[in-house]
Each structure stands twice: as C-alpha cells, then as structure tokens.
Design a protein around this motif. Sequence first.
Motif, mmCIF file in Angstrom:
data_model
loop_
_atom_site.group_PDB
_atom_site.id
_atom_site.type_symbol
_atom_site.label_atom_id
_atom_site.label_comp_id
_atom_site.label_asym_id
_atom_site.label_seq_id
_atom_site.Cartn_x
_atom_site.Cartn_y
_atom_site.Cartn_z
ATOM 1 N N ALA A 148 34.184 62.091 5.128
ATOM 2 C CA ALA A 148 33.873 63.534 4.200
ATOM 3 C C ALA A 148 35.500 64.489 4.321
ATOM 4 C CB ALA A 148 33.039 64.553 4.158
ATOM 5 N N VAL A 149 35.590 64.753 5.520
ATOM 6 C CA VAL A 149 36.795 65.112 6.259
ATOM 7 C C VAL A 149 38.254 64.681 5.711
ATOM 8 C CG1 VAL A 149 37.581 66.636 8.317
ATOM 9 C CG2 VAL A 149 35.690 66.556 8.063
ATOM 10 N N THR A 150 37.801 63.654 6.057
ATOM 11 C CA THR A 150 39.550 62.407 5.996
ATOM 12 C C THR A 150 39.322 62.737 4.489
ATOM 13 O OG1 THR A 150 38.413 61.286 7.844
ATOM 14 C CG2 THR A 150 40.424 60.398 6.095
ATOM 15 N N MET A 151 38.321 62.832 3.351
ATOM 16 C CA MET A 151 39.062 62.026 2.447
ATOM 17 C C MET A 151 39.723 64.584 1.822
ATOM 18 S SD MET A 151 38.848 59.712 0.883
ATOM 19 C CE MET A 151 39.100 59.575 -0.330
ATOM 20 N N MET A 152 38.662 64.901 1.962
ATOM 21 C CA MET A 152 39.186 66.182 2.033
ATOM 22 C C MET A 152 40.562 66.771 1.971
ATOM 23 S SD MET A 152 35.730 69.549 2.135
ATOM 24 C CE MET A 152 35.504 67.955 4.518
ATOM 25 N N ALA A 153 40.780 66.041 3.510
ATOM 26 C CA ALA A 153 42.427 66.416 3.736
ATOM 27 C C ALA A 153 43.159 65.635 2.846
ATOM 28 C CB ALA A 153 42.652 65.663 5.719
ATOM 29 N N ILE A 154 43.090 64.569 2.712
ATOM 30 C CA ILE A 154 43.965 63.733 2.195
ATOM 31 C C ILE A 154 43.673 64.112 0.599
ATOM 32 C CG2 ILE A 154 44.194 62.056 3.692
ATOM 33 C CD1 ILE A 154 42.614 60.646 1.898
ATOM 34 N N LEU A 159 43.648 72.577 4.613
ATOM 35 C CA LEU A 159 42.639 72.852 5.602
ATOM 36 C C LEU A 159 41.977 73.802 6.188
ATOM 37 C CD1 LEU A 159 45.836 70.560 8.149
ATOM 38 C CD2 LEU A 159 43.153 69.816 6.274
ATOM 39 N N TYR A 160 42.520 75.453 6.092
ATOM 40 C CA TYR A 160 41.885 76.700 6.535
ATOM 41 C C TYR A 160 40.748 76.097 4.970
ATOM 42 C CZ TYR A 160 44.407 78.809 2.055
ATOM 43 O OH TYR A 160 44.189 78.721 0.881
ATOM 44 N N LEU A 161 41.260 76.248 3.755
ATOM 45 C CA LEU A 161 39.519 76.250 3.796
ATOM 46 C C LEU A 161 38.309 75.176 4.456
ATOM 47 C CD1 LEU A 161 38.092 76.984 1.128
ATOM 48 C CD2 LEU A 161 38.706 75.136 -0.559
ATOM 49 N N ILE A 162 39.014 73.849 4.793
ATOM 50 C CA ILE A 162 38.075 73.383 4.206
ATOM 51 C C ILE A 162 37.084 74.055 6.630
ATOM 52 C CG2 ILE A 162 37.974 70.439 6.022
ATOM 53 C CD1 ILE A 162 40.147 70.499 4.214
ATOM 54 N N ALA A 163 38.345 74.381 7.360
ATOM 55 C CA ALA A 163 37.948 74.682 8.459
ATOM 56 C C ALA A 163 36.449 75.812 8.227
ATOM 57 C CB ALA A 163 38.803 75.571 9.125
ATOM 58 N N LEU A 169 29.140 74.690 10.965
ATOM 59 C CA LEU A 169 28.213 74.202 11.521
ATOM 60 C C LEU A 169 28.849 73.911 12.635
ATOM 61 C CD1 LEU A 169 28.688 71.400 8.202
ATOM 62 C CD2 LEU A 169 26.730 72.389 8.623
ATOM 63 N N LEU A 170 29.098 74.068 13.449
ATOM 64 C CA LEU A 170 29.778 74.243 14.634
ATOM 65 C C LEU A 170 29.317 75.516 15.482
ATOM 66 C CD1 LEU A 170 33.603 74.856 14.095
ATOM 67 C CD2 LEU A 170 32.871 72.533 14.081
ATOM 68 N N GLY A 253 23.761 74.202 7.068
ATOM 69 C CA GLY A 253 24.213 73.484 5.675
ATOM 70 C C GLY A 253 24.111 74.212 4.385
ATOM 71 N N ALA A 254 23.408 75.086 4.648
ATOM 72 C CA ALA A 254 23.070 75.820 3.650
ATOM 73 C C ALA A 254 24.315 77.038 3.405
ATOM 74 C CB ALA A 254 21.627 75.830 2.809
ATOM 75 N N LEU A 255 24.643 76.961 4.823
ATOM 76 C CA LEU A 255 25.370 78.251 4.376
ATOM 77 C C LEU A 255 26.419 78.180 4.305
ATOM 78 C CD1 LEU A 255 25.910 81.458 5.917
ATOM 79 C CD2 LEU A 255 25.897 80.748 8.138
ATOM 80 N N SER A 256 27.092 76.778 4.893
ATOM 81 C CA SER A 256 28.633 76.147 4.564
ATOM 82 C C SER A 256 28.549 76.315 3.285
ATOM 83 C CB SER A 256 28.012 74.542 4.755
ATOM 84 O OG SER A 256 28.759 74.817 6.640
ATOM 85 N N LEU A 257 27.249 76.013 2.601
ATOM 86 C CA LEU A 257 27.746 75.837 0.784
ATOM 87 C C LEU A 257 28.100 76.666 0.008
ATOM 88 C CD1 LEU A 257 27.763 74.036 -1.082
ATOM 89 C CD2 LEU A 257 25.363 73.721 -0.791
ATOM 90 N N VAL A 258 27.393 78.017 1.182
ATOM 91 C CA VAL A 258 27.559 79.037 0.004
ATOM 92 C C VAL A 258 28.913 79.735 0.275
ATOM 93 C CG1 VAL A 258 26.869 81.857 0.434
ATOM 94 C CG2 VAL A 258 24.978 80.140 0.283
ATOM 95 N N VAL A 259 29.489 79.226 1.737
ATOM 96 C CA VAL A 259 30.452 79.630 1.767
ATOM 97 C C VAL A 259 31.599 78.737 0.507
ATOM 98 C CG1 VAL A 259 32.721 80.073 3.831
ATOM 99 C CG2 VAL A 259 30.422 80.348 4.334
ATOM 100 N N THR A 260 31.406 77.717 0.462
ATOM 101 C CA THR A 260 32.268 76.696 -0.226
ATOM 102 C C THR A 260 32.290 77.485 -1.664
ATOM 103 O OG1 THR A 260 31.420 74.963 0.968
ATOM 104 C CG2 THR A 260 32.526 74.365 -0.915
ATOM 105 N N ILE A 261 31.169 77.635 -2.058
ATOM 106 C CA ILE A 261 30.879 78.015 -3.199
ATOM 107 C C ILE A 261 31.545 79.560 -3.761
ATOM 108 C CG2 ILE A 261 29.532 78.930 -5.384
ATOM 109 C CD1 ILE A 261 27.793 77.174 -4.002
ATOM 110 N N ALA A 262 31.624 80.555 -2.944
ATOM 111 C CA ALA A 262 31.980 82.106 -2.864
ATOM 112 C C ALA A 262 34.038 81.923 -2.652
ATOM 113 C CB ALA A 262 31.763 82.725 -1.478
ATOM 114 N N TYR A 263 33.899 81.156 -1.535
ATOM 115 C CA TYR A 263 35.299 81.312 -1.024
ATOM 116 C C TYR A 263 36.171 80.197 -1.931
ATOM 117 C CZ TYR A 263 40.144 81.612 2.258
ATOM 118 O OH TYR A 263 41.422 81.752 2.285
ATOM 119 N N GLY A 264 36.053 79.412 -2.028
ATOM 120 C CA GLY A 264 35.909 78.073 -2.612
ATOM 121 C C GLY A 264 35.909 78.428 -4.379
ATOM 122 N N GLY A 265 35.399 78.917 -4.939
ATOM 123 C CA GLY A 265 35.129 79.538 -6.262
ATOM 124 C C GLY A 265 36.963 80.883 -6.134
#
Length: 591
Positions: A148-154, A159-163, A169-170, A253-265
């Motif tokens: 998943a991380v590899t596919m996101m990178a390519i 990358l800053y959004l992925i991080a 999760l870290l 995991g849910a927190l990561s998803l919230v960050v993804t929707i908020a920042y990615g959106g």
Amino acid sequence: MSSERLLFDFVRSKWRQFAFAIALIATANIVQSYYPKLLGSFTDQLQRAELTPPVIVDYSLMLLGIGVTFALFGGVGQYIIMRIGRYFEFVTRKKLFDHFTQLSESFYSQHGVGKLLSYVMNDVTSIRESISLGINQTTNAVMLIAAAVTMMAISAIPLYLIAVCIAPLLIIPFVVVKLGPVIRMRSLSVQESLGKMTESAEEQFAGIRVTKKFAVEPIMIRRFGESVDRIRDNQLRLVRVSSLFQAIIPFLGALSLVVTIAYGGYLTIENRITLGNFVALTLYIRMMVNPLQQIGNVINTVLRSRASLERINDLLARPADIAEDEGAKPVNLDRSGIRVSGLSFAYPDAAKDALHGIDLTIEPGKTLGIIGKTGSGKTTLAKLLLRIYDPPAGAIRIGGVDIREMTLESLRTQIAYVPQEGFLFSTTIRDNIAFYRRDSSLGEVERAAKQAQIYASIIAFPDQFETMLGERGVTLSGGQRQRTSLARGLIKNSPILILDDSVSAVDAVTEKAIIETIRAERRNKTTILIAHRISALQHADEIIVMDEGRIVQRGTHQQLLAQPGIYAVLHAIQEEGSHYAEGIRTPGSGS
C-alpha cells in the motif's frame, strides 16, 4: 534453552513449506494493493468523462482478476500454514508424551495428571495458534502495508501527505512495548490456573465414588468452584489489558483515516491532488487499518503463547532423574543372583533415610520373603531393584553387574514387578494380561489367569477374556483386579519376579493356591515376595524382617519363629486372627 527454541526449530524444519505459503500470501496481497489504484484511475477518467463501455468492461475484468487471484493465492497459502500448524500440534504432543515416559516416579509424585494434561492440551494449542494465526496474519499485514505504501508513493500522491496520514500508526510500537510484558505475565497466570483446574477435575472424577458414598458433593462442588473462580479472575485480568491493546490499534487506524479525509480532502479542494488520488489515498489508508489490527491480534497471540512456550520448554529441558550411564550395556539376568551391599537411601527432601545399611544376598533360583510394618522400606527396596529410584553406585548387583551399568530396558524387561494396587487399563481383560507380551496367544493368557486364580471369574463374564474393563479396571472387584495384575506379571515369565503384597486382597484359600502355583512354576527362577501376611511367604528360602528401613531379623520361617522378635509377634497375632475368623465362619466351634 530459550523460550522460542521449540518454535524456532520447528519453523526451521519446515522453512520450504513456510516460504512457499508466504510467497503465495505475499503475491495475493501485492495483487490486492492494485485495487485502490484502479479505483483512483477509474474516478479520474469518470471525472474527465473519458469512460466508455469497453473501458468499463476492462476495469471490471481487472477488478475481477484481482479478486480471484487474491482468493486463490491467499486461500492456498493460508491452508498450507494452517496444516503446518496442526502438524506442529501433532509432533509436539508426541514429543511431550515421549518425554513423560522418561521422567521418574518422583516427578509424577510432584505433578498431578491435570497439570500434565494442561501442557498437552492448552499450551500446545496456544503455540499452534501463534503459528497458524501469526504467520498468516503477519504476512498479510506486512505485505499489504508495504504494498500500500509503495503504491501510494508511485501514484503521484505527495510523500508529505502519506507521512502525515500514517503518523498516528507510528504510536503502535510504543503500545506494544508498554503492554506486551503485562499480557505475557497474565497469560502465564491463566495457563497455570487452567492446569490446576484440570488437575482438580481429574481428581474429582477419579474420586466420585468416594464423594457419593460420603455424601459430600457440596464440598467437592465448592472446591472445584474455587479453581474455576481462579481461572475467571486471571482471565478477566488478561482480558482487561488485551481489550485495551486491541482497542488502541483500531482507534489509531481510525485517527489516520480522519487525518486522511480532513487533510487529503483539503488538498483535493485546493486542486493540489486529483480526486482519483484522494479516493486511492483514502482506500489505501482504510486498507491499512485491518492489517494493523491483525498485527495487534498477532502480537497478542504471540505474547500469550510465549508463556506456553516457556512452560513447555522448561518441561522438555527437565532431565530424566533416572538416566543410563554412558557405556551402559544390555545384560542377561537368567540364573543371576542378587547382591545388595550397604544400601542406604533417602527420598528427595525426606528428613531421614528410607533404607539404611541393607545387606542381603539372593542366590539364583531362590525365593526371598520380606515382611515388616507399613513404612519399613519393603516397597522402596523393590523400586531400587528396578531403578525406579537410583541406588548408590555398586549398592545393588545382579549377576555381579552393578544395575547402574545396565541399560534400563534390559533390567526392567527381565524383572516382573506386581504391586499391591496394579493399574488396569480401559481395554479387554486379555489385553491387560498380555500387556507386556502383546503377541501372547489366548492359551498363554488363559494359563497365566489360571496361575493367578482368576480364570474362573473371567470365564463367568459373558465376553470372558474379551470383557471390556472400565476406567482403572472398575468392572472388577478389588481381589479380581489384583489377580488380573498378578496374571500380567506371571505371563512375562521373567528371570526375576517381585510380588509386592500382590495377594493381600484375596482370601487365605486362594492365596495358598497362588503361592503353591508360583512355587511350582518358578522352581528355577528368582522370586521376591513382599507381604504383610506370614502365610504368603513362610515357604521362602530366606525371610528378612524390616523395621525403620533396616533388616532386624533374617532366617527361614522356622528359625524366625524360634527367636523372639517382630516375626514371632506378627505370627502370633495373625494366627489368633485366623482362628477368630474361622470361628465366625463355623458357628458352634467354640472359638
């Protein structure tokens, strides 16, 4: 031996099968990682109005291919690993049982049956689950996250959004370090309490007849309930910390998803990433939550199984108390005399010697009688002859050879030992009598039964020698069990026979018939008769009287009667009891 050694050695022996299964599961997850990328591309083409029926069909076929490949490769890989896990269960239980057979009687006096069953059942199952579940889910999780991380990178996702999205999760490694040791220790407590409960249950079942006869069922229920309560308390303590561990990972995991929707959106609205990339990113982050939860399950399972690994490794690392000396040789004990010289022996942790300064000689083909009060050391002497416990070097010689220099197999196969309480197995009477000589013909079994004066009782059963016995021979009376055990010893026809109060549960007439048969059948073989009744051994070539672990008298029956001491006193008491019993059986006799 480290706690992981047992598991490591097994995995190493099956590494090719593991590698093949892991490759299949890895392939399945790599293929699955294309799913969000395809949906992202589909979304971008949909947004650009570039979709046509053929393109939609292509996307549909590619998604179907991903699903079929994932199911096929992943299913086969998981099947292989589950099968290997079951094989581990099989070989480990066999290894444990083999080790049990090598441990001495002192080990079993300290460990109940329930505790030993806990090793074989609960602990082995726990480790097997860590193999099957651990490797399956770890491979799934690691490969899916990496893919998943590899596919996101390519996929042109910054990358800053992925991080930023995976940052929550870290925290998981810190949770593992903090809660892991707590889970392991509480798991160990659960396994130990399960062993105690199994031991309690086995004891209660074995003694159920005594419980009913004394009408103490409430006491037994309360006693068993206490062991169940301990399991409940220990399991609740484990569940509390395990639940916390399991809850934290989905939350992260849910927190990561919230960050993804908020920042990615936000980045999508600002046109800094495409809508397709936002969809793909959301699906990838969502895809990573389940593997992270699987990792939590694996860590939880492995931590619990480590407690089981430690218990089993400690057991397997325990050396046999009775081991053959280097250079031990098989010997032939036929026509061999027995010499005991200066034998002193104390049980582990005992305050005083069970035997002290024992000296005796048994010429080949002779019969030795041993009598004495309970606890005088008679049975201890018999067990030392068999090396159930180890005598001092040179203290016991058979045929001039120290028994510590003989292989255990050659020593024990040439001595037939019949204890007072012979254990009978839940099989047929014939199988019990032919326990040592499994190839014995029915005629040989019948002959041994006649020698033990049990033949008439056996043929009275509808199935005769094929009669199935209940647990521990409960189908038979006490005297019948004792004589069946005696027949098992007699059919062995060994150079040396030890009867340890083996006719105590029979009447005087039957005892006399048994003793006369043994005298006739073993005229040129060495026999040791241990008894409380003088009538069972008065024909012996020599009789020794034991008291407090010492030989206090020795001689023939007539010689011992002619001298004051324990033997003459016992004879007088037993004769008086015999006359009294005869008077009861014969009213009007004047007794």
